[in-house]
Motif scaffolding. Structure first.
Motif, PDB file in Angstrom:
ATOM      1  N   ALA A 181       0.832  -1.203   0.000  1.00  0.00           N
ATOM      2  CA  ALA A 181       0.000   0.000   0.000  1.00  0.00           C
ATOM      3  C   ALA A 181       0.868   1.255   0.000  1.00  0.00           C
ATOM      4  O   ALA A 181       1.898   1.315   0.666  1.00  0.00           O
ATOM      5  CB  ALA A 181      -0.911  -0.001   1.223  1.00  0.00           C
ATOM      6  N   ARG A 182       0.478   2.236  -0.783  1.00  0.00           N
ATOM      7  CA  ARG A 182       1.133   3.547  -0.827  1.00  0.00           C
ATOM      8  C   ARG A 182       0.022   4.585  -0.780  1.00  0.00           C
ATOM      9  O   ARG A 182      -0.670   4.802  -1.770  1.00  0.00           O
ATOM     10  CB  ARG A 182       1.946   3.722  -2.113  1.00  0.00           C
ATOM     11  CG  ARG A 182       2.978   2.647  -2.377  1.00  0.00           C
ATOM     12  CD  ARG A 182       4.204   2.826  -1.508  1.00  0.00           C
ATOM     13  NE  ARG A 182       5.245   1.865  -1.859  1.00  0.00           N
ATOM     14  CZ  ARG A 182       6.413   1.783  -1.242  1.00  0.00           C
ATOM     15  NH1 ARG A 182       6.688   2.611  -0.240  1.00  0.00           N
ATOM     16  NH2 ARG A 182       7.298   0.881  -1.601  1.00  0.00           N
ATOM     17  N   THR A 183      -0.178   5.211   0.340  1.00  0.00           N
ATOM     18  CA  THR A 183      -1.319   6.110   0.491  1.00  0.00           C
ATOM     19  C   THR A 183      -1.021   7.485  -0.099  1.00  0.00           C
ATOM     20  O   THR A 183       0.119   7.945  -0.142  1.00  0.00           O
ATOM     21  CB  THR A 183      -1.711   6.268   1.970  1.00  0.00           C
ATOM     22  OG1 THR A 183      -0.591   6.798   2.683  1.00  0.00           O
ATOM     23  CG2 THR A 183      -2.107   4.936   2.563  1.00  0.00           C
ATOM     24  N   SER A 184      -2.072   8.126  -0.579  1.00  0.00           N
ATOM     25  CA  SER A 184      -2.010   9.498  -1.074  1.00  0.00           C
ATOM     26  C   SER A 184      -3.424  10.048  -1.028  1.00  0.00           C
ATOM     27  O   SER A 184      -4.369   9.340  -0.672  1.00  0.00           O
ATOM     28  CB  SER A 184      -1.473   9.538  -2.507  1.00  0.00           C
ATOM     29  OG  SER A 184      -2.454   9.085  -3.423  1.00  0.00           O
ATOM     30  N   ARG A 185      -3.596  11.309  -1.413  1.00  0.00           N
ATOM     31  CA  ARG A 185      -4.950  11.861  -1.467  1.00  0.00           C
ATOM     32  C   ARG A 185      -5.823  11.068  -2.433  1.00  0.00           C
ATOM     33  O   ARG A 185      -7.024  10.921  -2.216  1.00  0.00           O
ATOM     34  CB  ARG A 185      -4.892  13.327  -1.917  1.00  0.00           C
ATOM     35  CG  ARG A 185      -4.315  14.286  -0.901  1.00  0.00           C
ATOM     36  CD  ARG A 185      -4.658  15.719  -1.255  1.00  0.00           C
ATOM     37  NE  ARG A 185      -4.101  16.107  -2.556  1.00  0.00           N
ATOM     38  CZ  ARG A 185      -4.416  17.234  -3.199  1.00  0.00           C
ATOM     39  NH1 ARG A 185      -5.309  18.060  -2.668  1.00  0.00           N
ATOM     40  NH2 ARG A 185      -3.864  17.529  -4.355  1.00  0.00           N
ATOM     41  N   VAL A 186      -5.219  10.535  -3.477  1.00  0.00           N
ATOM     42  CA  VAL A 186      -5.972   9.778  -4.469  1.00  0.00           C
ATOM     43  C   VAL A 186      -6.430   8.438  -3.921  1.00  0.00           C
ATOM     44  O   VAL A 186      -7.577   8.026  -4.122  1.00  0.00           O
ATOM     45  CB  VAL A 186      -5.129   9.598  -5.754  1.00  0.00           C
ATOM     46  CG1 VAL A 186      -5.637   8.439  -6.581  1.00  0.00           C
ATOM     47  CG2 VAL A 186      -5.164  10.882  -6.587  1.00  0.00           C
ATOM     48  N   THR A 187      -5.559   7.735  -3.220  1.00  0.00           N
ATOM     49  CA  THR A 187      -5.970   6.437  -2.686  1.00  0.00           C
ATOM     50  C   THR A 187      -7.082   6.598  -1.663  1.00  0.00           C
ATOM     51  O   THR A 187      -8.003   5.777  -1.603  1.00  0.00           O
ATOM     52  CB  THR A 187      -4.779   5.688  -2.063  1.00  0.00           C
ATOM     53  OG1 THR A 187      -4.217   6.475  -1.001  1.00  0.00           O
ATOM     54  CG2 THR A 187      -3.704   5.392  -3.095  1.00  0.00           C
ATOM     55  N   THR A 191      -8.506   2.992  -2.926  1.00  0.00           N
ATOM     56  CA  THR A 191      -7.525   2.056  -3.462  1.00  0.00           C
ATOM     57  C   THR A 191      -6.319   1.986  -2.532  1.00  0.00           C
ATOM     58  O   THR A 191      -6.257   2.693  -1.521  1.00  0.00           O
ATOM     59  CB  THR A 191      -7.082   2.480  -4.869  1.00  0.00           C
ATOM     60  OG1 THR A 191      -6.582   3.829  -4.820  1.00  0.00           O
ATOM     61  CG2 THR A 191      -8.260   2.425  -5.834  1.00  0.00           C
ATOM     62  N   GLU A 192      -5.353   1.140  -2.881  1.00  0.00           N
ATOM     63  CA  GLU A 192      -4.177   0.944  -2.035  1.00  0.00           C
ATOM     64  C   GLU A 192      -2.922   1.607  -2.585  1.00  0.00           C
ATOM     65  O   GLU A 192      -2.004   1.910  -1.822  1.00  0.00           O
ATOM     66  CB  GLU A 192      -3.936  -0.552  -1.835  1.00  0.00           C
ATOM     67  CG  GLU A 192      -5.074  -1.251  -1.094  1.00  0.00           C
ATOM     68  CD  GLU A 192      -4.909  -2.759  -1.075  1.00  0.00           C
ATOM     69  OE1 GLU A 192      -3.820  -3.244  -1.461  1.00  0.00           O
ATOM     70  OE2 GLU A 192      -5.864  -3.450  -0.684  1.00  0.00           O
ATOM     71  N   VAL A 193      -2.862   1.786  -3.902  1.00  0.00           N
ATOM     72  CA  VAL A 193      -1.681   2.417  -4.497  1.00  0.00           C
ATOM     73  C   VAL A 193      -2.127   3.490  -5.488  1.00  0.00           C
ATOM     74  O   VAL A 193      -3.186   3.366  -6.109  1.00  0.00           O
ATOM     75  CB  VAL A 193      -0.776   1.379  -5.210  1.00  0.00           C
ATOM     76  CG1 VAL A 193      -0.252   0.369  -4.207  1.00  0.00           C
ATOM     77  CG2 VAL A 193      -1.501   0.673  -6.339  1.00  0.00           C
ATOM     78  N   PRO A 194      -1.329   4.551  -5.660  1.00  0.00           N
ATOM     79  CA  PRO A 194      -1.735   5.687  -6.513  1.00  0.00           C
ATOM     80  C   PRO A 194      -1.404   5.460  -7.988  1.00  0.00           C
ATOM     81  O   PRO A 194      -0.680   6.234  -8.614  1.00  0.00           O
ATOM     82  CB  PRO A 194      -0.935   6.851  -5.920  1.00  0.00           C
ATOM     83  CG  PRO A 194       0.302   6.206  -5.382  1.00  0.00           C
ATOM     84  CD  PRO A 194      -0.109   4.847  -4.890  1.00  0.00           C
ATOM     85  N   VAL A 195      -1.960   4.390  -8.528  1.00  0.00           N
ATOM     86  CA  VAL A 195      -1.767   4.064  -9.943  1.00  0.00           C
ATOM     87  C   VAL A 195      -3.139   3.857 -10.582  1.00  0.00           C
ATOM     88  O   VAL A 195      -3.963   3.100 -10.051  1.00  0.00           O
ATOM     89  CB  VAL A 195      -0.912   2.797 -10.132  1.00  0.00           C
ATOM     90  CG1 VAL A 195      -0.821   2.427 -11.619  1.00  0.00           C
ATOM     91  CG2 VAL A 195       0.486   2.993  -9.546  1.00  0.00           C
ATOM     92  N   VAL A 196      -3.367   4.532 -11.706  1.00  0.00           N
ATOM     93  CA  VAL A 196      -4.633   4.441 -12.435  1.00  0.00           C
ATOM     94  C   VAL A 196      -4.357   3.846 -13.812  1.00  0.00           C
ATOM     95  O   VAL A 196      -3.403   4.248 -14.488  1.00  0.00           O
ATOM     96  CB  VAL A 196      -5.287   5.826 -12.591  1.00  0.00           C
ATOM     97  CG1 VAL A 196      -6.579   5.740 -13.401  1.00  0.00           C
ATOM     98  CG2 VAL A 196      -5.544   6.448 -11.224  1.00  0.00           C
ATOM     99  N   ASP A 225      -7.467  -5.283  -8.583  1.00  0.00           N
ATOM    100  CA  ASP A 225      -7.091  -6.296  -7.593  1.00  0.00           C
ATOM    101  C   ASP A 225      -5.663  -6.094  -7.098  1.00  0.00           C
ATOM    102  O   ASP A 225      -5.323  -6.493  -5.981  1.00  0.00           O
ATOM    103  CB  ASP A 225      -7.239  -7.697  -8.180  1.00  0.00           C
ATOM    104  CG  ASP A 225      -8.684  -8.148  -8.268  1.00  0.00           C
ATOM    105  OD1 ASP A 225      -9.555  -7.487  -7.658  1.00  0.00           O
ATOM    106  OD2 ASP A 225      -8.956  -9.165  -8.944  1.00  0.00           O
ATOM    107  N   GLY A 226      -4.838  -5.472  -7.924  1.00  0.00           N
ATOM    108  CA  GLY A 226      -3.468  -5.179  -7.516  1.00  0.00           C
ATOM    109  C   GLY A 226      -3.351  -3.963  -6.629  1.00  0.00           C
ATOM    110  O   GLY A 226      -2.246  -3.611  -6.200  1.00  0.00           O
ATOM    111  N   GLY A 227      -4.459  -3.307  -6.340  1.00  0.00           N
ATOM    112  CA  GLY A 227      -4.447  -2.159  -5.440  1.00  0.00           C
ATOM    113  C   GLY A 227      -4.598  -0.824  -6.129  1.00  0.00           C
ATOM    114  O   GLY A 227      -4.774   0.199  -5.468  1.00  0.00           O
ATOM    115  N   GLY A 228      -4.531  -0.801  -7.481  1.00  0.00           N
ATOM    116  CA  GLY A 228      -4.701   0.439  -8.215  1.00  0.00           C
ATOM    117  C   GLY A 228      -6.150   0.653  -8.607  1.00  0.00           C
ATOM    118  O   GLY A 228      -7.054  -0.047  -8.135  1.00  0.00           O
TER     119      GLY A 228
END
Length: 358
Positions: free
Chosen positions: A9-15, A20-25, A43-46
């Protein structure tokens, strides 16, 4: 994607906004989105995304149902905002002239010449209604600011709204329109240039210039897109002030993608080192790998306006794809395509997140 393959997990305002768990779209693909790839990224967290260009209401409902069966995680559905020109019919004589220009390709693929349709696109209002009824976690828009009543209804249903900008002015307009986050799409991005305040040719701002200016100009989260395919692009985007990254070509080349094998192969070939901005395939400016049809149709007068050109070439592009004829396909790709290294969505996510600080 199994839990053991999920990225940390990598948190941000977007997550926090998307759940979601990671800031990737995942970039939404018009015509080559797949349930499998969308679900794999989610499922991968994005945030997996699915492009609904050309989908009628029933197809949207069916697609949303399949996505919900494939993943319990948040995903986005993407729509194109009309600019008012889409419903303008071509005079029959003009339609016939454009068909005549494309006739050699229909003949080569042994396809009948198309007749002028009643409409080139499904009704946008019906698309919006079906999308909001499906209640995805996120709905994203390109080519404009969604109407206030659309944003309001999305929020009433608990749906997050994303807009897409190619200039600072567009980002400011989207924030004023009530969207919750904005994609800052640099000119390096593959596919259509989704400009709406000025012509696309006058809105070609690079990612490194666009992202920090958008981050300074708006208060909502910013998602960087364009030229991002590995850990270095991810790290650079975050350093520029982005809250997340949106990635297209690197995911398009994975086995979960709906791109046919010949398309995935050319994304990994030396041909991907060169991309062009062209209106040949759709009538709107888009970035892709040059091929036979982009080289042959160089006279703007021979290209129908959007959406007629997109509809016309769409009558033979699927057959070309089925035959692996890359000379007559839309080979949308971004300028970072030569950096593609991975064959699965999980590996692309892991590569991107390797650029995050420890």
């Amino acid at each position: 994607m199994t839990p053991e393959h999920r990225t940390p997990a990598r948190t941000s305002r977007v997550t926090e906004l998307f759940g979601t768990e990671v800031p990737v779209v995942l970039g939404p693909f018009g015509g080559v989105s797949s349930v499998e790839l969308t679900a794999a990224v989610s499922d991968g967290g994005g945030l997996g995304s699915y492009g609904l260009y050309g989908y009628g209401a029933e197809a949207i409902r069916n697609t949303a149902s399949l996505l919900k069966e494939a993943t319990a995680r948040p995903f986005a559905l993407n729509l194109w905002v009309p600019d008012g020109s889409e419903g303008t019919p071509l005079p029959q004589a003009d339609f016939d002239r454009y068909v005549s220009t494309l006739r050699p390709y229909f003949d080569e693929l042994e396809l009948p010449l198309p007749q002028m349709p009643d409409a080139y696109l499904p009704d946008y209002g019906e698309q919006v209604d079906a999308t909001l009824e499906a209640r995805p976690a996120v709905v994203s828009f390109v080519f404009g600011v969604p109407a206030p009543e659309v944003v309001e209804e999305a929020h009433r249903r608990g749906i997050v709204v994303i807009g897409t900008a190619t200039t600072v002015a567009e980002a400011v307009a989207l924030e004023a329109g009530g969207v919750d986050a904005v994609v800052a799409s640099g000119m390096e991005s593959g596919g259509h240039r989704v400009s709406f305040l000025k012509p696309a040719e006058e809105s070609l701002v690079g990612t490194f210039a666009l992202v920090p200016q958008v981050a300074d100009a708006v208060g909502i989260p910013v998602i960087a897109a364009g030229g991002i395919a590995d850990r270095r692009g991810y790290a650079a985007a975050m350093a520029l002030g982005a809250d997340a990254v949106q990635v297209g070509s690197a995911f398009l080349a994975t086995r979960e993608s709906a791109a046919v094998p010949a398309y995935r192969e050319i994304l990994r070939s030396p041909a991907a080192r060169e991309t062009v901005l062209t209106r040949v395939l759709s009538g709107r400016l888009a970035r892709g790998i040059p091929n036979r049809i982009t080289a042959e149709l160089t006279d703007p007068a021979r290209i129908a306006p959007f959406p007629a050109q997109n509809w016309l070439t769409g009558r033979f592009r699927p057959q070309a794809a089925a035959q692996g004829n890359t000379g007559l396909m839309s080979l949308w790709a971004g300028q970072a395509a030569p950096l593609i290294r991975h064959d699965s969505a999980a590996d692309v996510l892991a590569e991107l997140l390797a650029g995050a600080p420890a």
